[in-house]
Design an enzyme around this catalytic site. Structure first.
Site, short mmCIF file in Angstrom:
data_model
loop_
_atom_site.label_atom_id
_atom_site.label_comp_id
_atom_site.label_asym_id
_atom_site.label_seq_id
_atom_site.Cartn_x
_atom_site.Cartn_y
_atom_site.Cartn_z
N HIS A 1 -2.54 1.43 6.88
CA HIS A 1 -2.92 1.28 5.47
C HIS A 1 -3.13 2.66 4.85
O HIS A 1 -3.56 3.59 5.51
CB HIS A 1 -4.22 0.47 5.33
N HIS B 1 -5.87 1.72 -4.22
CA HIS B 1 -4.95 1.22 -3.18
C HIS B 1 -4.52 -0.20 -3.53
O HIS B 1 -5.10 -0.86 -4.39
CB HIS B 1 -5.61 1.27 -1.80
N CYS C 1 0.82 -1.22 0.00
CA CYS C 1 0.00 0.00 0.00
C CYS C 1 0.85 1.27 0.00
O CYS C 1 0.65 2.17 -0.82
CB CYS C 1 -0.98 -0.01 1.17
#
Length: 362
Positions: free
Chosen positions: A325, A337, A277
C-alpha cells in the site's frame, strides 16, 4: 432331576434396534448439551467482521499490485512482440525484392548462357567487344554473389526475429495467465468481503467504515466532510502542503492528489476519475511530468529513501511488510491515499497502518 430352563435367545433385529436407540440418545445428548436445546455456530460480531474484512481488503490490495505488475509486463511484452513483427515484415519485404532481382538476373543468364564462353569468343565477329562484355559480366557476377550473400544474411536475420517473436509470445501468454490468476484472487477476496458485510445492518456497516483504517483519526472521512461543507482548513491545506514540498514537481503532485479527494477506489485504476493506491500516486506525479512505475514495490525504489522524521509533502509513504500500500504524505502526519473499495480517496494519518518506508521522488 433338576429341571434345566431354556434361555430365550434375542434376535439380531432386537440387538440392532437397541444399538440404534442408544446411539440416537448419545447424539441427542451431545447436540443439546446440558440445557436440552441445539446450538448453531454464532454469527460473527461486527468487530470480528471488521477484522476479517480488513484482512481481505489487505490481501486483495496485495493481489492488486501483483495484477498491476503483470499487466505492465504483459503490455511491455505485447509492444516488443509488435515491434518484432513489424521489423520482420519490413525485412521480409526487402528480402522479397532482393529475391525478385536475383531471379531476373538468373533468367537473363539462362537465356544468354547456352554456349560455352570460349565458343562464344571464337564465333564472335568482334572479339574485342566480346572481351569487354565478358569483363563486365564478371563484375556483374561479383555483384550477384554479393547479392546472394545479402539474401542469405537477410534470411538468417528474419529467422532470428521470428525466434525472438516466439519467445515474446510465450512471455505474453504467461503474463496474461498471471493476470487472470491475480484477477481471480482480487475478485474472490472482494466478494468475500462483500458477503461478510451484507450480514450486518446498515448501521453496523456505517460504524465499521468509520472505524476502519480508511477513516481518519477522528473516525470520520475528512475528504467527504471537506467536499460537503467546504471547511476552511481543508480549503487552505493544499496550498500549505504544496508550499512545504521540496520542489515544484512534488508541489504539483500534492495539488493533484488534493484535487482527487472523494474519487472512488477501483482496483487496477489509474484515473482520472478512479484510482487504486499506486494508481493515484502514479497519476499525481504524472501530472507533474514525472513517470513513476506502476506498482508499490517498484515505486518505493523510484526515488531517494527518507526516514519518517524527514517526511515532506509529496513524499511517498509505504505500508505493510510486502509494500502493498502507498499514499502521498501531505504534512502534519497525514497522507492522501486510495484505501480500498469501502472508501474513496481521502486524508488519513500515516500511523493507522504498519509503516514500511518512504521515498522522495527525485
Amino acid at each position: 432331576m433338576a429341571a434345566h430352563r431354556k434361555h430365550r435367545q434375542r434376535s439380531l433385529g432386537d440387538r440392532t434396534a437397541r444399538t440404534a436407540f442408544t446411539i440416537a440418545l448419545a447424539g441427542a445428548a451431545t447436540a443439546t448439551a446440558f440445557d436440552g436445546t441445539g446450538h448453531a455456530a454464532p454469527d460473527p460480531t461486527p468487530a470480528q467482521v471488521k477484522a476479517q474484512v480488513d484482512k481481505l481488503y489487505q490481501e486483495a490490495e496485495a493481489a492488486t499490485e501483483k495484477y498491476n505488475g503483470a499487466k505492465e509486463q504483459a503490455g511491455a511484452a505485447g509492444r516488443r512482440l509488435k515491434d518484432l513483427q513489424d521489423e520482420t515484415a519490413r525485412k521480409q519485404q526487402r528480402l522479397n525484392e532482393a529475391r525478385d532481382a536475383l531471379g531476373a538476373v538468373a533468367s537473363a543468364q539462362y537465356r544468354s548462357g547456352g554456349l560455352d564462353p570460349a565458343v562464344q569468343l571464337a564465333l564472335s565477329d568482334n572479339p574485342e567487344q566480346y572481351l569487354e562484355g565478358a569483363a563486365l559480366a564478371e563484375r556483374a557476377g561479383d555483384r550477384q554473389a554479393q547479392a546472394v550473400s545479402r539474401v542469405r544474411g537477410q534470411l538468417g536475420e528474419i529467422e532470428r526475429l521470428r525466434g525472438a517473436a516466439r519467445v515474446e509470445l510465450a512471455a505474453l501468454h504467461s503474463r496474461q495467465a498471471e493476470l487472470r490468476r491475480q484477477k481471480e484472487i482480487v475478485t474472490g477476496k472482494l466478494g468475500q468481503a462483500r458477503r461478510l458485510l451484507s450480514r450486518l445492518t446498515a448501521e453496523e456497516r456505517r460504524r465499521i467504515a468509520a472505524d476502519s483504517p480508511a477513516a481518519d483519526a477522528s473516525g470520520t472521512n475528512r475528504a467527504t466532510r471537506a467536499a460537503s461543507d467546504g471547511a476552511r482548513d481543508q480549503l487552505t491545506a493544499p496550498g500549505s502542503a504544496a508550499a512545504q514540498a521540496p520542489d515544484a514537481r512534488a508541489a504539483a503532485a500534492v495539488g493533484y492528489a488534493y484535487s482527487k479527494l472523494g474519487s472512488p477506489y477501483v482496483w487496477g485504476a489509474t484515473g482520472p476519475n478512479a484510482f487504486d493506491c499506486s494508481g493515484l500516486v502514479q497519476a499525481a506525479y504524472g501530472s507533474a511530468g514525472v513517470s513513476l512505475p506502476r506498482t508499490t514495490y517498484a515505486q518505493i525504489g523510484a526515488g531517494r529513501r527518507v526516514s519518517r522524521s524527514e517526511l515532506l509533502p509529496g513524499d511517498l509513504v509505504f505500508f505493510y511488510s510486502g509494500i502493498s500500500h502507498v499514499g502521498m504524505y501531505v504534512g502534519n502526519g497525514q497522507m492522501i491515499h486510495a484505501p480500498n473499495p469501502s472508501a474513496p480517496v481521502r486524508l488519513a494519518p500515516i500511523d493507522q497502518m504498519p509503516f514500511a518506508g518512504a521515498t522522495r521522488v527525485v
